[in-house]
Design a protein around this motif. Structure first.
Motif, PDB file in Angstrom:
ATOM      1  N   ARG A 243      50.991  38.798  69.220  1.00  0.00           N
ATOM      2  CA  ARG A 243      49.908  39.444  69.978  1.00  0.00           C
ATOM      3  C   ARG A 243      48.536  39.104  69.404  1.00  0.00           C
ATOM      4  NH1 ARG A 243      50.243  44.457  68.420  1.00  0.00           N
ATOM      5  NH2 ARG A 243      48.010  44.421  68.664  1.00  0.00           N
ATOM      6  N   GLY A 244      48.516  38.470  68.251  1.00  0.00           N
ATOM      7  CA  GLY A 244      47.238  38.108  67.644  1.00  0.00           C
ATOM      8  C   GLY A 244      46.940  38.816  66.331  1.00  0.00           C
ATOM      9  N   ALA A 245      47.869  39.635  65.867  1.00  0.00           N
ATOM     10  CA  ALA A 245      47.646  40.339  64.608  1.00  0.00           C
ATOM     11  C   ALA A 245      47.716  39.359  63.445  1.00  0.00           C
ATOM     12  CB  ALA A 245      48.706  41.417  64.425  1.00  0.00           C
ATOM     13  N   VAL A 246      47.023  39.716  62.376  1.00  0.00           N
ATOM     14  CA  VAL A 246      47.063  38.879  61.182  1.00  0.00           C
ATOM     15  C   VAL A 246      47.989  39.549  60.154  1.00  0.00           C
ATOM     16  CG1 VAL A 246      44.913  39.955  60.362  1.00  0.00           C
ATOM     17  CG2 VAL A 246      45.674  37.816  59.336  1.00  0.00           C
ATOM     18  N   ILE A 247      48.904  38.744  59.594  1.00  0.00           N
ATOM     19  CA  ILE A 247      49.800  39.253  58.547  1.00  0.00           C
ATOM     20  C   ILE A 247      49.330  38.671  57.217  1.00  0.00           C
ATOM     21  CG2 ILE A 247      52.178  39.463  57.722  1.00  0.00           C
ATOM     22  CD1 ILE A 247      53.143  38.681  60.509  1.00  0.00           C
ATOM     23  N   ASP A 262      50.403  35.009  57.848  1.00  0.00           N
ATOM     24  CA  ASP A 262      49.282  34.109  58.133  1.00  0.00           C
ATOM     25  C   ASP A 262      48.769  33.474  56.854  1.00  0.00           C
ATOM     26  OD1 ASP A 262      49.308  36.154  60.477  1.00  0.00           O
ATOM     27  OD2 ASP A 262      48.149  34.424  61.183  1.00  0.00           O
ATOM     28  N   PHE A 263      48.740  34.264  55.784  1.00  0.00           N
ATOM     29  CA  PHE A 263      48.418  33.682  54.491  1.00  0.00           C
ATOM     30  C   PHE A 263      48.950  34.554  53.366  1.00  0.00           C
ATOM     31  CE2 PHE A 263      44.690  36.144  55.814  1.00  0.00           C
ATOM     32  CZ  PHE A 263      44.366  36.881  54.684  1.00  0.00           C
ATOM     33  N   HIS A 264      49.084  33.913  52.213  1.00  0.00           N
ATOM     34  CA  HIS A 264      49.594  34.593  51.024  1.00  0.00           C
ATOM     35  C   HIS A 264      48.529  34.555  49.954  1.00  0.00           C
ATOM     36  CE1 HIS A 264      51.710  34.173  46.986  1.00  0.00           C
ATOM     37  NE2 HIS A 264      52.011  35.389  47.373  1.00  0.00           N
ATOM     38  N   GLY A 373      43.435  38.012  38.843  1.00  0.00           N
ATOM     39  CA  GLY A 373      43.751  36.589  38.943  1.00  0.00           C
ATOM     40  C   GLY A 373      43.625  36.074  40.371  1.00  0.00           C
ATOM     41  N   VAL A 374      43.079  36.895  41.259  1.00  0.00           N
ATOM     42  CA  VAL A 374      42.863  36.483  42.658  1.00  0.00           C
ATOM     43  C   VAL A 374      41.436  35.941  42.766  1.00  0.00           C
ATOM     44  CG1 VAL A 374      42.795  37.271  45.055  1.00  0.00           C
ATOM     45  CG2 VAL A 374      44.419  38.308  43.455  1.00  0.00           C
ATOM     46  N   SER A 375      41.287  34.808  43.427  1.00  0.00           N
ATOM     47  CA  SER A 375      39.935  34.253  43.559  1.00  0.00           C
ATOM     48  C   SER A 375      39.076  35.172  44.422  1.00  0.00           C
ATOM     49  CB  SER A 375      40.000  32.864  44.198  1.00  0.00           C
ATOM     50  OG  SER A 375      40.381  32.992  45.560  1.00  0.00           O
ATOM     51  N   LYS A 376      37.771  35.109  44.223  1.00  0.00           N
ATOM     52  CA  LYS A 376      36.872  35.952  45.016  1.00  0.00           C
ATOM     53  C   LYS A 376      37.008  35.629  46.507  1.00  0.00           C
ATOM     54  CE  LYS A 376      33.323  35.381  41.976  1.00  0.00           C
ATOM     55  NZ  LYS A 376      31.906  35.396  41.570  1.00  0.00           N
ATOM     56  N   GLN A 377      37.225  34.364  46.765  1.00  0.00           N
ATOM     57  CA  GLN A 377      37.383  33.930  48.155  1.00  0.00           C
ATOM     58  C   GLN A 377      38.611  34.596  48.797  1.00  0.00           C
ATOM     59  OE1 GLN A 377      38.063  29.737  48.237  1.00  0.00           O
ATOM     60  NE2 GLN A 377      38.181  29.646  50.475  1.00  0.00           N
ATOM     61  N   ASP A 378      39.693  34.638  48.056  1.00  0.00           N
ATOM     62  CA  ASP A 378      40.908  35.271  48.582  1.00  0.00           C
ATOM     63  C   ASP A 378      40.733  36.788  48.701  1.00  0.00           C
ATOM     64  OD1 ASP A 378      42.406  33.062  49.123  1.00  0.00           O
ATOM     65  OD2 ASP A 378      43.624  33.145  47.292  1.00  0.00           O
ATOM     66  N   LEU A 379      40.024  37.373  47.734  1.00  0.00           N
ATOM     67  CA  LEU A 379      39.771  38.821  47.829  1.00  0.00           C
ATOM     68  C   LEU A 379      39.043  39.111  49.128  1.00  0.00           C
ATOM     69  CD1 LEU A 379      38.544  39.693  44.199  1.00  0.00           C
ATOM     70  CD2 LEU A 379      40.699  40.422  45.263  1.00  0.00           C
ATOM     71  N   LEU A 380      37.979  38.360  49.369  1.00  0.00           N
ATOM     72  CA  LEU A 380      37.168  38.610  50.565  1.00  0.00           C
ATOM     73  C   LEU A 380      37.950  38.327  51.840  1.00  0.00           C
ATOM     74  CD1 LEU A 380      33.693  37.283  49.403  1.00  0.00           C
ATOM     75  CD2 LEU A 380      34.295  39.644  50.011  1.00  0.00           C
ATOM     76  N   ARG A 381      38.816  37.353  51.770  1.00  0.00           N
ATOM     77  CA  ARG A 381      39.617  37.017  52.950  1.00  0.00           C
ATOM     78  C   ARG A 381      40.460  38.219  53.375  1.00  0.00           C
ATOM     79  NH1 ARG A 381      43.906  31.990  53.357  1.00  0.00           N
ATOM     80  NH2 ARG A 381      43.876  31.819  55.619  1.00  0.00           N
ATOM     81  N   VAL A 382      41.075  38.874  52.395  1.00  0.00           N
ATOM     82  CA  VAL A 382      41.880  40.057  52.712  1.00  0.00           C
ATOM     83  C   VAL A 382      40.985  41.230  53.096  1.00  0.00           C
ATOM     84  CG1 VAL A 382      43.540  41.732  51.804  1.00  0.00           C
ATOM     85  CG2 VAL A 382      43.744  39.311  51.177  1.00  0.00           C
ATOM     86  N   TYR A 383      39.949  41.457  52.307  1.00  0.00           N
ATOM     87  CA  TYR A 383      39.084  42.613  52.577  1.00  0.00           C
ATOM     88  C   TYR A 383      38.516  42.538  53.996  1.00  0.00           C
ATOM     89  CZ  TYR A 383      39.023  43.459  47.456  1.00  0.00           C
ATOM     90  OH  TYR A 383      39.364  43.710  46.156  1.00  0.00           O
TER      91      TYR A 383
END
Lengths: 1011, 241
Positions: A243-247, A262-264, A373-383
């Motif tokens: 339906r378009g949800a992001v996992i 969608d991403f890990h 140990g999570v990159s700032k980019q990945d943090l923001l991606r989830v947030y």
């Protein structure tokens, strides 16, 4: 009613039917010989339920000539649609396995063999051991001279897999014996879920249900490998994704869940609070929160008292000697009338909103990234992706499991997800909630029935010696509010407790004798009777004998060398199980001379799932009946029969011989024989006399129509108020319902209100009153859970049937919290009102970047000669180990290792590691390595994989490895328990062990002995 | 009406319900296995594993990891090369009603190397005890009784689908169109030639060396026999390693 295959079956009355299949075309042509002779043609078809995870997949068991010839998924089961994962698909093999225990087995002290005995011989001795031990060690008073009526040298462990009906008779028996060392698998799997979720919302259960995940716009799977350990979860996640949800999958390793997300985002194990704390800061700073929801439905506007403070990792009220907080330091500020003071403008510096802002202001991206140990980019991606659901028309759900619970901050991990969901307005709505994926199929039900020392059935705290009378007890545990708009449902607790006592003691429970309250064993206040302490006391010789059903503690408890030695110290033990495992056969484990083990073992063969009937409750609280398909294999018996016989034999001994405080046993209203259907009725409860409720008359002996009718005057019984309403005079046993009918509104969100029954009162989405605004209009009309129409609620069963908040008689939506609001600030937990990041008990860091407080200041540290911990940043053990399950095996693996196709797919112990670590250690894929901690070592095959990555933590590289916990020595060449390596450290609230993070090192094995 | 499978690997979580369900329905014994550093087990199809979930992991230059799952099985080719290669009457049947390619006990009389060599998907296996050649039979017993093949029945994720060929082709085309937005390289594997149509999100070879057949599908028996030494098969075998 919709016509389904099952409705046909229901019409035939017995839940089963002969299969008569239409052939596809008449002419089979040349393939005749290969297409004919469908083995299930003409077979009896019976509905059962898979005995593994809490999806509770319904199965069809095909039976011919009294034998199981096939088991496959039930296509009418709304959660699976007929599918089964590898475990469920192998159920036929498991049921008919030649490895099954089929005869009672006895192992004499010091013996090196099992002897076959008959049931009577075994049960006679079991009853004798229990009575003698109880009589010898019964404690009428504690050291302080208070009446406690308990026995400390006996234990009961396990039974999370038993049916609700079996759990009810078991709990009644255990309390009657006076046992306080009483614990089951929830302790080590989901014990933190109850206090964490209850502190946020009022109840401790998964808020929504499996099918509902399809309604989400964003799915955050964190602390869970849902696709592997609860496979059906992912069916609904995939539907949402379509339906378009992001996992999003945030987890130390890239797993089968990550593969289809969608991403890990890889995260260092044990740093979830830092990660989510950063999300709170992001939500508050970027104003991503759902403002009306936060103001009206949460306690954001509540004022906290002046005594509250937080400084350098510590909240106010800490007693360093006792390692405990005085929680009164965190109390809300009340006005002269006793109502909590509020500031809806959020200007007051001590309103919850501002305290929360201040608390999480320290969780900036740099610090969070450096710790996790999570990159700032990945943090923001989830947030960014997740907080986009902080709008009325969007839903985000959080899915977690043991990756959050099994930490020294287990409760606070979950609590913090509750803060996120409250701020985003994601509780009560379709596609929202916190979906705790509970463990075994009935760990939800057996937790509701409280096979755990700290609760009586229905989540009433077990009385302590402090409360010598029922009045004192009820006064202490019945919350009071001065706010007329708060329902404060727990004000009804006395009705549920008295109805429970009436159910336990029948006519012997009277108002004059406090309904038998004095017969309930009392714990000492502040004493922990959970797994880690049971084994510590056993190791030190303080526990002599006990009962262990469907549990494999000699494989599944941390620091297992100690546990196995502790088990050796028992004089006797009664074990009920389906297969041999590391616990049943502990006396002959590798490296031990059976002659030196004095324990007398009574091993009782249990039936397997399709050989018995009863109910289980899945994680979504669906209370479902499963039918008996075949007679028990060999002489195996269902556990309900075993419990009832043990109790009745002990009771007969007391009647004949007398003994220590026999009343709780002799005065019990207890069945003479186990009958699941009759027990289901007892759980629901009866009227004990003719009564009139409103204009409705109820006769003595009739079923109570629902828990709102329970009374505290002895006129009703119920073995568990939560299940009251599930078996009624009007509709019978609702757990058997197979009706798939839905209104268009219900169908839109997949509510299935006519399939089985859900506690409480068939409500499918908890807190659904928070899915509508103050006028009863759904926040998201496209995915309506309930709506106020023409003066009543339609859709799901409303969570509190009162009118909307803005109307006359309107109430706050969180009816289970004292003040009617969900709690961002939670003053009731042991380790603080706001979750705070602390490092695991064993950490590769030497400094906690968030504060001077390195570890959870209240965590439970077991002290013994073999409970040793590595230093912070210990150079001898620089690698973080995390442990987990996988699709093909269940928990300790004691069942699934007996399934040939499962063992074929996952045969041996392994350790997953990054190519970088493998290179550092000179290892290649497939090498056997030794994984070693300060407590022990284990052999494992190196699985070198790009799915594990090194972390950059506090400026240095930290390696993480992962191992499953399902392989044990009782299946040759499998490997042995990962728990030889793990730590006996517990969360301060529930003492769940920290399985998910400890420190190890590894090297190539010189010699392979276990694999 | 011929049947078809549509196997959407973008929905497969490798729960292996299909792999185990197949063994259970057919009462196939377990084979002894070892952990060798991968979750894929048994390592390959064998006479007792007619359905096998293959695991393959990859990391791109940006460090993005992919883990692909491929629930491998006989493709039930529309014009089955193995049948064309057959030299024994009645050993390999092609059921018109369903499209199932069925190996009978007479395969014991076939030259296994020929039959195996004819298969572009590396499917047939020899049972050393009975000398019969074995593979997936589409659960012809179930399908003829209007039941789903057991692997499809077991699949809860919606990865395995089964039905009328036209319907499956439509489902596959629709899903491909939708999946391509996220996975531009997504494709169907030999949809015109087989009854078991896989949808993969990336190059098929990244899933399995024999995910797609690279040569022409319609081979004469002579060509098949010649093909035993063909560059295509050699290439595929090399890839499989």
């Amino acid at each position: 009613m919709s016509i389904t295959r099952r409705t046909f079956i229901k019409a035939t009355g017995a839940g089963l039917a002969g299969l008569a299949l239409g052939r596809l075309g008449l002419d089979l042509g040349p393939v005749r010989a290969y297409a004919a002779g469908l083995k299930i043609e003409g077979a009896k078809e019976v509905i059962s339920i898979c005995p593994f995870c809490s999806c509770g997949c319904n199965t069809l068991v095909h039976v011919k000539d009294g034998k199981i010839i096939n088991i496959e998924g039930d296509p009418d089961f709304p959660i699976s649609g007929g599918g089964l994962c590898a475990k469920g698909a192998s159920l036929k093999s498991l049921h008919i396995s030649p490895e099954r225990l089929t005869k009672p087995l006895y192992r004499a002290p010091g013996s090196d063999k099992w002897e076959e005995k008959d049931w009577n011989w075994m049960m006679e001795r079991v009853a004798r051991r229990i009575k003698d031990q109880r009589d010898k060690d019964f404690l009428q008073k504690n050291a302080a001279g208070q009446t406690v009526n308990r026995v400390e040298t006996l234990f009961h462990l396990g039974s999370s897999q038993v049916s609700n009906e079996e759990a009810a008779v078991l709990h009644q028996m255990v309390r009657a014996f006076g046992i306080v060392h009483f614990d089951h698998q929830a302790r080590i799997c989901h014990s933190p879920s109850v206090p964490a979720l209850a502190e946020c919302f009022g109840r401790g259960a998964m808020t929504n249900h499996y099918n509902d995940i399809q309604n989400a716009d964003a799915i955050l799977i964190m602390g869970s490998n849902a696709a592997e350990h609860h496979p059906m979860t992912f069916k609904w996640a995939l539907k949402a994704q379509a339906r378009g949800a992001v996992i999003m999958h945030v987890d130390p390793k890239f797993s089968r869940t990550s593969a289809r997300s969608d991403f890990h985002v890889p995260i260092r194990s044990g740093t979830d609070i830092a990660f989510l704390g950063g999300m709170i800061k992001y939500i508050l700073e970027k104003k991503k929160y759902f403002a009306d929801y936060v103001l009206d439905y949460t306690n954001a506007s509540f004022l906290v008292g002046e005594k509250y403070s937080f400084k350098d990792g510590m909240f106010s009220g800490f007693d360093p000697e006792k390692k405990k907080y005085d929680k009164s330091a965190w109390a809300f500020e009340k006005d002269a009338d006793g109502k909590v003071k509020r500031d809806p403008t959020f200007k007051h510096p001590r309103c919850v909103m501002n305290l929360m802002k201040a608390h999480y202001s320290r969780y900036d991206l740099d610090r969070v990234s450096s710790v996790t140990g999570v990159s700032k980019q990945d943090l923001l991606r989830v947030y960014e992706a997740y907080t986009a659901t902080g709008r009325p028309d969007k839903a985000g759900t959080i899915v977690y499991a043991l990756g959050w619970t099994q930490h020294s901050v287990g409760v606070q991990n979950i609590r913090l997800s509750g803060l996120v969901q409250q701020l985003l307005g994601n509780i009560g709505i379709a596609g929202g909630g916190i979906n705790a994926l509970r463990g075994e199929p009935n760990v939800q039900g057996t937790t509701d029935h409280a096979l755990l020392y700290g609760y009586l059935p229905g989540y009433h705290s077990t009385p302590t010696a402090t409360y010598q009378t029922l009045d004192e007890y009820l006064k202490a545990y019945t919350p009071v509010t001065k706010d007329p708009m708060s329902v404060n449902w727990w004000s009804n607790r006395p009705k549920y407790v008295v109805s429970l006592l009436k159910a336990w003691y029948g006519d012997n429970a009277t108002k004059e004798n406090d309904y038998g309250y004095s017969w309930v064993p009392k714990m000492d206040p502040g004493v922990d009777y959970s797994h880690l302490y049971i084994f510590d006391r056993m190791y030190k010789g303080g526990i002599k004998g006990g009962l262990c059903f469907a549990h494999n503690p000699c494989q599944s408890i941390p620091n297992i060398h100690k546990v196995r030695k502790a088990w050796d110290k028992l004089d006797w033990v009664v074990i009920g199980d389906v297969f041999h495992n590391e616990t049943t056969d502990n006396w002959r484990r590798p490296g031990v001379d059976p002659k030196t083990v004095k324990t007398e073992v009574f091993l009782l063969p249990s039936v397997y799932r399709a050989e018995k009937d009863g109910t289980i409750s899945n994680s979504g609280r669906w209370h479902m009946w499963h039918y008996k398909a075949v007679e028990p294999l060999g002489q195996s018996r269902n556990m309900g029969e075993m419990f009832v016989e043990i109790m009745n034999r002990v009771r007969a001994l007391y009647a004949k011989e007398g003994g220590a405080f026999p009343e709780p046993i002799t005065k019990s209203d207890y069945p003479a024989k186990f009958d699941a259907e009759a027990e289901a009725r007892r759980i629901n409860g009866f009227f004990t006399r003719d009564v009139k409720v409103g204009d409705k008359e109820h006769k003595k002996g009739q079923l109570v129509p629902g828990f709102p009718s329970l009374k505290d005057d002895g006129s009703t019984t119920s073995l568990n108020w939560l299940y009251c309403g599930g078996y009624t005079e009007a509709e019978g046993n609702l757990s058997k319902r197979r009706d798939l009918t839905q209104t268009p509104m219900q169908a839109k969100i997949g509510l299935y209100p006519g399939f089985a029954w859900a506690w409480p009162m068939n409500r499918r989405v908890l807190y659904n009153r928070a899915s509508v605004d103050k006028n009863g209009t759904p926040f998201n009309p496209d995915r309506t859970v309930i709506v106020w129409q023409d003066g009543k609620w339609v859709g799901d069963v409303p969570d509190g049937g009162y009118p909307p908040m803005s109307m006359e008689g309107g109430k706050y939506p969180f009816i289970m919290t004292t003040e009617g609001h969900s709690q961002l600030f939670g003053p009731g937990r042991e380790d603080g009102p706001f979750p705070e990041h602390y490092e695991p008990a064993e950490t590769p860091l030497v400094v906690n970047p968030f504060s001077k407080q390195m570890h959870n200041p209240c965590m439970k540290v077991i002290q013994s000669d073999v409970d040793v911990l590595a230093k912070n940043g210990d150079p001898r053990f620089p690698i973080v180990l995390t442990t987990y399950s996988l699709t093909e095996h269940w928990c300790s693996g004691s069942e699934t290792r007996n399934s040939p196709p499962l063992l074929e797919a996952e045969p041996q112990q392994y350790v997953e590691m990054s190519p970088q670590l493998a290179q550092e250690k000179g290892l290649k894929n497939g090498d056997v390595v030794i994984v070693e901690s300060l407590r022990g070592k284990t052999e494992a095959v190196a699985m070198v994989t790009v799915r594990i990555k090194p972390f950059k933590v506090a400026g240095k590289t930290v390696h993480l490895v992962g191992m499953p916990f399902c392989f044990g020595w009782s299946k040759p060449k499998c490997g042995d328990s990962t728990n030889r390596v793990t730590v006996s450290i517990g969360d301060p609230n529930t003492t769940i062990p920290e399985y998910k993070a400890c420190l190890v090192n590894l090297r190539k094995a010189d010699k392979v002995t276990e694999l | 009406m011929p049947k078809a499978f549509f196997i959407d690997t973008t929905k497969c979580t490798a729960c292996r319900g299909c792999q185990v369900g197949c063994k259970e329905w057919k009462n196939l014994p377990a084979v002894p296995t070892k952990q060798t550093g991968t979750h894929q087990n048994p390592p390959d199809l064998n006479p007792f594993n007619l359905k096998l979930v293959r695991f393959s992991e990859h990391m791109d230059k940006n460090g993005v990891v992919s883990w692909y799952f491929f629930p491998d099985q006989c493709r039930h080719c529309l014009e089955a090369p193995c049948k064309q290669a057959s030299s024994v009457e009645g050993s390999i049947l092609h059921d018109e009603a369903t499209g199932a390619v069925i190996y009978t006990e007479k395969t014991a009389q076939e030259d296994f190397e020929v039959i195996h060599g004819a298969c572009p998907y590396d499917i047939p296996r020899l049972n050393p005890a009975t000398k019969q050649i074995v593979k997936c039979d589409m659960c012809i017993d179930r399908v003829r009784a209007n039941l789903l093949p057991m692997c499809v029945k077991s699949c809860a994720m919606g990865a395995m689908n089964f039905g009328e060929r036209a319907d499956m082709l439509k489902m596959a085309a629709d899903r491909l169109a939708s999946v391509r937005k996220r996975f531009p390289k997504a494709q169907l594997c030999n949809p015109d030639d087989v009854a078991v149509i896989f949808l993969v999100a990336d190059e098929p070879k990244k899933y399995h060396a024999f995910a797609v057949a690279e040569g022409p599908q319609l081979l004469t028996r002579k060509q098949v026999l010649a093909g035993l030494a063909s560059p295509l098969r050699r290439a595929a075998r090399t890839l499989r390693g």
